[in-house]
Every structure is written in C-alpha cells, then in structure tokens.
Design a protein around this motif. Sequence first.
Motif, PDB file in Angstrom:
ATOM      1  N   VAL A 192      37.995  84.611  46.630  1.00 53.53           N
ATOM      2  CA  VAL A 192      39.644  85.893  47.300  1.00 53.53           C
ATOM      3  C   VAL A 192      40.775  85.194  47.714  1.00 53.53           C
ATOM      4  CG1 VAL A 192      40.030  87.880  48.290  1.00 53.53           C
ATOM      5  CG2 VAL A 192      37.741  87.647  47.236  1.00 53.53           C
ATOM      6  N   ARG A 193      41.753  85.204  47.210  1.00 54.10           N
ATOM      7  CA  ARG A 193      43.240  84.593  48.050  1.00 54.10           C
ATOM      8  C   ARG A 193      43.600  85.629  48.958  1.00 54.10           C
ATOM      9  NH1 ARG A 193      44.139  83.135  42.155  1.00 54.10           N
ATOM     10  NH2 ARG A 193      45.817  84.947  42.430  1.00 54.10           N
TER      11      ARG A 193
ATOM     12  N   ASP B 123      36.685  86.181  38.170  1.00 59.71           N
ATOM     13  CA  ASP B 123      35.373  85.535  38.945  1.00 59.71           C
ATOM     14  C   ASP B 123      36.954  85.254  40.017  1.00 59.71           C
ATOM     15  OD1 ASP B 123      37.118  84.066  38.290  1.00 59.71           O
ATOM     16  OD2 ASP B 123      35.628  81.802  38.431  1.00 59.71           O
ATOM     17  N   GLU B 124      38.255  85.417  40.395  1.00 57.44           N
ATOM     18  CA  GLU B 124      39.413  85.501  40.674  1.00 57.44           C
ATOM     19  C   GLU B 124      39.746  86.838  41.383  1.00 57.44           C
ATOM     20  OE1 GLU B 124      41.423  82.071  41.729  1.00 57.44           O
ATOM     21  OE2 GLU B 124      43.161  83.839  40.474  1.00 57.44           O
ATOM     22  N   ALA B 125      40.441  87.182  42.770  1.00 60.40           N
ATOM     23  CA  ALA B 125      40.683  88.478  43.285  1.00 60.40           C
ATOM     24  C   ALA B 125      41.874  88.317  44.384  1.00 60.40           C
ATOM     25  CB  ALA B 125      39.726  89.627  43.609  1.00 60.40           C
ATOM     26  N   GLU B 126      42.977  88.928  44.556  1.00 64.04           N
ATOM     27  CA  GLU B 126      43.984  88.748  45.942  1.00 64.04           C
ATOM     28  C   GLU B 126      43.762  90.184  46.524  1.00 64.04           C
ATOM     29  OE1 GLU B 126      48.564  87.744  46.319  1.00 64.04           O
ATOM     30  OE2 GLU B 126      47.825  88.011  44.184  1.00 64.04           O
TER      31      GLU B 126
ATOM     32  N   MET C 102      43.502  93.654  44.262  1.00 64.59           N
ATOM     33  CA  MET C 102      44.278  92.991  43.275  1.00 64.59           C
ATOM     34  C   MET C 102      43.981  91.831  42.691  1.00 64.59           C
ATOM     35  SD  MET C 102      48.502  92.678  44.589  1.00 64.59           S
ATOM     36  CE  MET C 102      47.504  91.848  46.227  1.00 64.59           C
ATOM     37  N   ASP C 103      43.612  92.418  41.147  1.00 64.61           N
ATOM     38  CA  ASP C 103      42.737  91.336  40.141  1.00 64.61           C
ATOM     39  C   ASP C 103      43.550  92.021  38.838  1.00 64.61           C
ATOM     40  OD1 ASP C 103      41.236  93.132  38.240  1.00 64.61           O
ATOM     41  OD2 ASP C 103      40.285  93.976  40.249  1.00 64.61           O
ATOM     42  N   SER C 104      43.463  90.425  38.395  1.00 71.79           N
ATOM     43  CA  SER C 104      44.348  90.524  36.530  1.00 71.79           C
ATOM     44  C   SER C 104      42.839  91.455  35.533  1.00 71.79           C
ATOM     45  CB  SER C 104      44.559  88.837  36.503  1.00 71.79           C
ATOM     46  OG  SER C 104      44.023  87.760  36.490  1.00 71.79           O
TER      47      SER C 104
ATOM     48  N   VAL D 163      35.385  94.196  41.429  1.00 70.27           N
ATOM     49  CA  VAL D 163      35.959  92.825  40.627  1.00 70.27           C
ATOM     50  C   VAL D 163      34.903  92.263  40.147  1.00 70.27           C
ATOM     51  CG1 VAL D 163      37.747  91.206  40.426  1.00 70.27           C
ATOM     52  CG2 VAL D 163      38.124  93.297  42.239  1.00 70.27           C
ATOM     53  N   ALA D 164      34.399  92.073  40.802  1.00 64.91           N
ATOM     54  CA  ALA D 164      32.923  90.897  40.594  1.00 64.91           C
ATOM     55  C   ALA D 164      31.990  91.844  39.043  1.00 64.91           C
ATOM     56  CB  ALA D 164      31.969  90.576  41.354  1.00 64.91           C
TER      57      ALA D 164
END
Length: 428
Positions: A318-319, A356-359, A374-376, A349-350
Amino acid sequence: MTLGLPGHLARESLSRALATAGHAAAFACLAVLLAVGVIMAVFGGDPDAWTGSALVVLMGVLLGFVARFPTVTPTVVYLVVGTGIVFALTVLIMGPESRLETSNNALLALPRIALLLVGGAGSGSVIAITWGALGYGLGEAAAFLGATLAGAVWSPNLAAATAFGILVLVRAFDGLSRRSDSRQQTGLHRASQQTRELAIRHDYELRATARLHDTALSHLVAIAAAGSGPVDERLRVGIRQDLGLIVGRDWAIDHAVGPASADVAERLSAEADSRKLDTGSMRSAWLRRRQAQATSLDDTTPILTYAFTAAANAGLKVRVTGDSAVLGVLGARRAAALDAAVAQCLINVARHAGVDEAELALGYGAGEVTVAVMDSGSGFDEREVPPDRIGLRTSIRARIEQEQGTVRLWSTKGIGTTVVLTVPEGGE
C-alpha cells in the motif's frame, strides 16, 4: 384539545386558560352589577344601593385574590364570603319596596354567576364541575334564604342555571377530549418507542453482519496468502482473539482504534520484513512518521491499525499520500468504522483486483475526513454484483452511512477501482 402541547403541559395550560376565562367572566358580572348599583345610588337616590355597591366591591377584591392565588383556601374563603354577599344582596334587592316579582332576575343572577364561575376554576374536569356545582348550590341557597327573609317569592334563576350548564358542558368536553388525546399520545409514544427499538436492532444487525464478514474474510485471505505449511503463530493468536470477540459480549464494540501500541508497530515491521514489502509502503511510511512525530501527536490519535494489518496479512503493498494524523478529528467509534471500511476495501483489492498493490490517500477539509482507496486492477461493474454479496453493501457502505458519511465508487473493467470514503469530524 391539547393545543399541540406535550401531554404533561397541555393539562395545566388548558386548566389555567379555562380558569382565567372564568375569572374574566366573573369580573364582568360584578362590574355590571357595580355599575347598576352606582347608577341607582347616584340618580335614584337609593341609599341601600351604596351598601350593595360596597358588597360588590368586596366580592371583587376577593375574586382578585383568588385570581392571584388560585389555590383551595382562597377559593373556599371566596365561596363562603360570596354566599353571604349573595344573601345580603338578595335581601336588599328583594326588599318591601322592590318592584321585582321573584328572585329570577338579572340583578341577582350576576353575583351567583360570579360565584359558580370562580368555583369552577379547578385543575381537572371532575374537580371543576364539583366546584361549580358547589358555587351554584350555595348561590341558590343564599338567594332562597334572602328572598324568604325579605318576604319575596323565590324561584330558580334561569341565567345562573344556564351559566352552570355551560360550565358543565365545557368542562365535560375538555375532560373527554383530553382523555382521547391521552390515549393517542400513548399510542404515539408506543409507536415511537418501537421505531427506536427497530432502529437499534437494525444497527446491531448491520454491526453483527459486518463484523462477522470482516473477521471471517480477513482471516481467510490471510491464511490463503500465507501459503502452505504451518500457520504463523501471530496469525493464529489473532484468529483466536477475534473468535473470542465474536462469541463474547463485547462483539458490537469497535476495538480497532487507538494509539499505535508497541505490539502493533512490531507486527507491522515484522510483516514488512517477512514479506519483503516495498519500503515506501503505507506501513513503513506510517511507522517513520509515528517515530518522527511522537512528541507532536496526541496519544489518543486514532490510526488505521486494522486496515494496515489486513493489508499486511493479505500480502498487499500500500502506497500512501497524506497523513493519518487527520484521523485525530474523529471520535473513537467513527474512526473505528472508517478503519474497518478501509480494511474491507483493501481486502477486496487483494481478492478481486488481481494486483498486489494499492494506493491510499488521506485528507481533511470542510469538516470532513476523506480516505480514498485506489487500485489499477481488473475493475468491475457495481450493478453486476450479486445481491448476496455483503462486502461493499454492508461492511463498507452501510458502515460509513451509519456514521453520517458517504461512499462513492468509480470502477471500470480493465482499468481499476477507486473508492472514496468521507465522514464528518467528531462523532462518538
């Protein structure tokens, strides 16, 4: 007949209004009688008229005292003295030189009406009618004795009887309507109480559903992310604690709120090291800020402990942008609800985004705290979500709306998803 007032105020207010009206009518009767006496004394040369006028003035003074102090003792005194004044006025008016044939005349009706109207100034319909009957009976008895002493003919006074009948009708109608209003208010109170009970029950049902969903799902995701082999001891302890919370009496209390304890910080650091997560992730950045701002942040400032832990258990990087210190403007319950909702967003998200990454972005403005997740990833169409899926509907949206907040979601298949959670400052 409650005038829109609450039940405990309507009775006293209406009784006071009726008593004031009775006093005003009694004053009017005595004023007319006094005017007639003065006119007869001045222009008719009748010396007895001055005596009658003095008696009327005395009755008016006692009436003013009763109006000023509307209690039982002044009313009884007025009735006793007023009865004597009615007797004396009857003797004076029905004397040998009187041109009046019977006691059924307007002059003798006025003091008797004043007597029964003041006697009807009670706090309840039954009491008021009783006082009125007493005043009417005493007035008629005094007129009978006075007419007998003066050698005149006595007959019931129709004007006084009419006034007494009006008094009975008004007070009886007031009592019946008040009883009906009381039953209606009881029904309204019962309906209001049932509505509050249903709202509380609905609130607890939402809490139970969200808590059970969050706990089971987060642990299943954590176990799946852990891979094969023995379950990590920290994860085992966490599952045991959460199961104890669900079956215990405090299941509805939000515990995922409070300052970052040493155990939480150690666990986040260990998770970051064991999973080799990005050193610029939310957890690492948050730990550094807590150490740097230890002297400036209040110990009670809430943090997204549950959300960070859920992300760590799910292996999600997570950023973050913004500062979790903005959560300090929220009450404990509201911060816990936001924390749990953000955790559910990260778990979604997971599970579903395929990344494997979210903001995570935190902000504060216009009296509201906003957290955007947010996620892509793969994205989805909210209209296609089956009705039996409660993650977004209950664990996120319903939980935030219970705290007077809002949830906005934008998602496009193949592009990603953004969930914006906004809650007002304060709260419990």
